[in-house]
Design a protein around this motif. Structure first.
Motif: not given
Ligand SMILES: Nc1nc2c(ncn2[C@@H]2O[C@H](COP(=O)(O)OP(=O)(O)OP(=O)(O)O)[C@@H](O)[C@H]2O)c(=O)[nH]1
Ligand SMILES: [Mg+2]
Length: 322
Positions: A116-118, A123-125, A128-131, A197-198
């Motif tokens: 599974i891709g982590d 680290k994602l800018d 959103p914080k809630a997500k 990457k995401f």
């Protein structure tokens, strides 16, 4: 070795073309690559764009059945095609299909059944914080219930060996992501995590209209899956708590009765005690029955697995004869 890349899609005409074009057409250790799009009752041009962009197969649900059902359709279809490795990737372009070789490598090496891709959401800018918090909670719950190390339970970029794909029985109708991890852990499959990457999502989320409805629907699927694999501890836990509270009330009534010879002032407590003790005991008995049902289910799953294996062997021998 045959790789099938499956892409569940719901109204993704804007992004699915790029996803398909990014899929590598040559990978070391793989002789054959096929792309399957599961068009889940889209009302836009997803199907047309998928075919034009080079998808080998497009399966269309006449109406929208949800991501979990589309995932199941795709997995079954990929197995029928004789896939040795199956990769699932979302149609929204957030994952990069160029990372497929990296994703399937532990399966080709025989080191994992599922990879599974982590997304490394810390680290994602662009998330959103809630997500992020929602993702973390869901990952934590999944890890606790599965009893294994889980880095990112909501990731849709995953690879399955043929054996693992055959063992999956997706029963939820909303999302498959946590359910498949809990099932895999209970079936003794080895899951490996690979950083990927995401990208930011272009366009609106199709799956998550708001975080609460996601939490409710995904939460139900997670709890159901856990209950199915551990009915005894679930029902014994609930029944045990009810029984214990009932006994505490009963003790209170009993002490009063011994001291005064009367029950009357504590009549409501006495009624509550009896109710809790009865319901608690029934729940425990129910747990024992559910545990027997679990045995039946495990046997059915074994039968299903063997059926899929037989079907698969037949497909292979037919394609060899051609
Ligand atoms: N088959 C099917 N696929 C769906 C459905 N809803 C969403 N999807 C697909 O599932 C994938 C993930 O959906 P998204 O809407 O991106 O949800 P997400 O990635 O969890 O959330 P975001 O972070 O908002 O992108 C995409 O490829 C969608 O096209 C659905 O009802 N049926
Ligand atoms: Mg997405």
């Amino acid at each position: 070795m045959k790789l099938v890349v499956m892409i569940p899609a719901y109204n993704e005409e804007e992004s699915i073309g790029k996803v398909i074009r990014e899929i590598p057409r040559e990978i070391d250790g793989i002789e054959d690559i096929e792309v399957v799009v599961i068009n889940d009752g889209s009302t836009d041009n997803t199907e047309k764009v998928a075919i034009e962009s080079g998808a080998h197969h497009v399966i269309t649900h006449k109406r929208n059945l949800g991501l979990a059902r589309a995932f199941k359709t795709g997995l079954d279809y990929a197995l029928k095609l004789g896939a040795d490795v199956i990769v699932n990737i979302d149609a929204d372009g957030q994952y990069n299909a160029k990372e497929i070789p990296k994703l399937i490598s532990p399966i080709l090496e025989g080191e994992a059944d599922i990879v599974i891709g982590d997304r490394q959401i810390d680290k994602l800018d662009h998330m959103p914080k809630a997500k992020k918090i929602g993702n973390k909670i869901a990952t934590w719950v999944t890890a606790k219930l599965a009893g294994i190390d889980v880095r990112d339970a909501q990731s849709g970029f995953r690879a399955f060996s043929r054996k693992a794909a055959m063992m999956m029985n997706v029963l939820g109708d909303y999302t498959y992501v946590q359910e498949t991890i809990i099932q895999a852990a209970n079936k003794g499959l080895k899951i490996e995590w690979i950083p990927i990457k995401f990208r930011k999502r272009e366009g609106k989320s199709r799956l998550i209209p708001n975080i609460w409805s996601y939490a409710k629907r995904a939460g139900m699927t997670i709890l159901r899956t856990y209950r199915d694999y551990h009915p005894l501890s679930v029902f014994l836990g609930i029944g045990g708590i009810l029984l214990l509270v009932g006994l505490i009330f009963a003790l209170r009534v009993l002490i009063h009765y011994i001291q005064t010879g009367m029950v009357t002032p504590y009549l409501p407590s006495a009624v509550l005690a009896v109710m809790l003790i009865v319901v608690g005991s029934i729940t425990i008995v129910f747990g024992l029955v559910a545990d027997m049902l679990k045995m039946q289910r495990l046997m059915l799953e074994e039968v299903l697995y063997r059926l899929k294996e037989m079907e698969e062997a037949e497909t292979r021998s037919k394609s060899r004869q051609k």
